[in-house]
Design a protein around this motif. Structure first.
Motif, PDB file in Angstrom:
ATOM      1  N   ARG A  25      -8.947   2.235  -3.003  1.00 33.11           N
ATOM      2  CA  ARG A  25      -8.884   0.822  -3.292  1.00 33.11           C
ATOM      3  C   ARG A  25      -8.285   0.574  -4.546  1.00 33.11           C
ATOM      4  O   ARG A  25      -7.681  -0.446  -4.851  1.00 33.11           O
ATOM      5  CB  ARG A  25     -10.297   0.223  -3.034  1.00 33.11           C
ATOM      6  N   ASN A  27      -6.005   1.809  -5.882  1.00 23.77           N
ATOM      7  CA  ASN A  27      -4.305   1.794  -5.999  1.00 23.77           C
ATOM      8  C   ASN A  27      -3.730   0.348  -5.702  1.00 23.77           C
ATOM      9  O   ASN A  27      -2.736   0.129  -5.993  1.00 23.77           O
ATOM     10  CB  ASN A  27      -3.999   2.792  -5.085  1.00 23.77           C
ATOM     11  N   ILE A  28      -4.591  -0.330  -5.401  1.00 19.41           N
ATOM     12  CA  ILE A  28      -3.922  -2.011  -5.157  1.00 19.41           C
ATOM     13  C   ILE A  28      -4.072  -2.506  -6.636  1.00 19.41           C
ATOM     14  O   ILE A  28      -5.152  -2.775  -7.257  1.00 19.41           O
ATOM     15  CB  ILE A  28      -5.108  -2.694  -4.243  1.00 19.41           C
ATOM     16  N   LEU A  36       1.508  -5.346   0.955  1.00 16.96           N
ATOM     17  CA  LEU A  36       0.571  -4.116   1.230  1.00 16.96           C
ATOM     18  C   LEU A  36       1.033  -3.976   2.993  1.00 16.96           C
ATOM     19  O   LEU A  36       1.046  -4.721   4.002  1.00 16.96           O
ATOM     20  CB  LEU A  36      -0.847  -4.762   1.542  1.00 16.96           C
ATOM     21  N   SER A  38       0.823  -1.624   6.413  1.00 19.47           N
ATOM     22  CA  SER A  38      -0.010  -0.607   7.056  1.00 19.47           C
ATOM     23  C   SER A  38       0.348  -0.305   8.462  1.00 19.47           C
ATOM     24  O   SER A  38       1.248  -0.826   8.932  1.00 19.47           O
ATOM     25  CB  SER A  38      -1.480  -1.317   7.294  1.00 19.47           C
ATOM     26  N   VAL A  49      -8.086  -4.849   7.229  1.00 20.34           N
ATOM     27  CA  VAL A  49      -7.543  -4.703   6.053  1.00 20.34           C
ATOM     28  C   VAL A  49      -7.900  -5.681   4.880  1.00 20.34           C
ATOM     29  O   VAL A  49      -8.227  -5.489   3.725  1.00 20.34           O
ATOM     30  CB  VAL A  49      -5.844  -4.695   6.145  1.00 20.34           C
ATOM     31  N   SER A  53      -9.357  -4.512   1.507  1.00 19.55           N
ATOM     32  CA  SER A  53      -8.657  -4.925   0.062  1.00 19.55           C
ATOM     33  C   SER A  53      -9.518  -5.359  -0.896  1.00 19.55           C
ATOM     34  O   SER A  53     -10.397  -6.200  -0.598  1.00 19.55           O
ATOM     35  CB  SER A  53      -7.509  -5.572   0.555  1.00 19.55           C
ATOM     36  N   THR A 105      -0.760 -11.670  -2.368  1.00 19.23           N
ATOM     37  CA  THR A 105      -0.924 -10.193  -1.296  1.00 19.23           C
ATOM     38  C   THR A 105      -0.373 -10.702  -0.300  1.00 19.23           C
ATOM     39  O   THR A 105      -1.011 -11.381   0.473  1.00 19.23           O
ATOM     40  CB  THR A 105      -1.960  -9.492  -1.662  1.00 19.23           C
ATOM     41  N   VAL A 139       2.468  -1.613  -1.544  1.00 22.74           N
ATOM     42  CA  VAL A 139       1.332  -0.367  -1.423  1.00 22.74           C
ATOM     43  C   VAL A 139       1.373   0.162   0.061  1.00 22.74           C
ATOM     44  O   VAL A 139       0.919  -0.852   0.915  1.00 22.74           O
ATOM     45  CB  VAL A 139       0.130  -0.960  -1.783  1.00 22.74           C
ATOM     46  N   CYS A 141      -0.542   1.672   3.345  1.00 20.25           N
ATOM     47  CA  CYS A 141      -2.140   1.726   3.826  1.00 20.25           C
ATOM     48  C   CYS A 141      -2.097   2.461   5.079  1.00 20.25           C
ATOM     49  O   CYS A 141      -1.264   2.330   6.087  1.00 20.25           O
ATOM     50  CB  CYS A 141      -2.566   0.328   4.034  1.00 20.25           C
ATOM     51  N   TYR A 157      -5.736   3.532   0.861  1.00 20.32           N
ATOM     52  CA  TYR A 157      -4.560   2.842   0.309  1.00 20.32           C
ATOM     53  C   TYR A 157      -3.994   3.958  -0.551  1.00 20.32           C
ATOM     54  O   TYR A 157      -4.665   4.541  -1.428  1.00 20.32           O
ATOM     55  CB  TYR A 157      -5.096   1.750  -0.504  1.00 20.32           C
TER      56      TYR A 157
END
Length: 194
Positions: A25, A27-28, A36, A38, A49, A53, A105, A139, A141, A157
């Motif tokens: 987490r 890394n966000i 983001l 995924s 998510v 997040s 985001t 990022v 995921c 993440y």
């Protein structure tokens, strides 16, 4: 306000139900715009998510869902905006870019649809478009199922991609989307090799 309430309620239910474990987490990025991206294995991926997040996330949702008045208002209240699937929806692209410009985001599932097998599929160009046309940190995921009561669900993440080389070269949106999917696949390989 509705987003915060919905997030709290879903977290209270989902964390014990699916024994959710969150990795990476940190890394966000805490500030600035984030894209983001995924993998997509279930209709429950967006709320999962959303609750794992560290940031509030905006998601695209099928345009038809907004046609029902109550549901449309509810979706708007939880940071969703409509996208017409199967065609290049300029309004959705504009909305996504302006959210990123505002430092928000944006959550995307580059495959565009759920994987029936759980395997990571091919990316559509959309994620690459947003990655190249914005200044957002990208990022990756990974959601590792199954969505079964009492079984552990893991959300990982990864570190943000180094976008400088892609933004300064003539990378196409589809090529960029493929790079993002490769990063998600790497997260899966690392997870499986543990």
């Amino acid at each position: 306000m509705l987003y915060k309430v919905a997030r709290f309620v879903v977290a209270v239910i989902f964390f014990p139900l699916y024994r959710i474990k969150v990795v990476g987490r940190e890394n966000i990025p805490k500030s600035g715009s984030v894209l983001l991206c995924s993998n997509h294995i279930s209709n429950l991926d967006p709320p999962v998510v959303g609750i794992t997040s560290s940031r509030d996330i905006y998601f695209m949702a099928k345009g038809e869902l907004f046609e029902k008045r109550f549901l449309g208002k509810l979706l708007t209240g939880i940071n969703a905006f409509p996208v017409q699937r199967g065609l290049a929806d300029r309004n959705a692209l504009r909305t996504g870019l302006s959210l990123l410009k505002e430092g928000k985001t944006l959550g995307l599932f580059p495959e565009g649809t759920r994987s029936k097998t759980g395997e990571i599929g091919e990316a559509l160009a959309g994620a690459g478009f947003f990655a190249l046309r914005s200044e957002a940190e990208v990022v990756p995921c990974l959601i590792v199922g199954p969505y079964k009561v009492g079984k552990q669900l893991t959300v990982i993440y990864g570190k943000p991609l180094d976008m400088e080389v892609y933004r300064s070269s003539k990378t196409s949106a589809k090529e960029m989307a493929d790079v993002i999917m490769k990063e998600i696949k790497k997260l899966k390989e690392n997870y499986q090799s543990r």
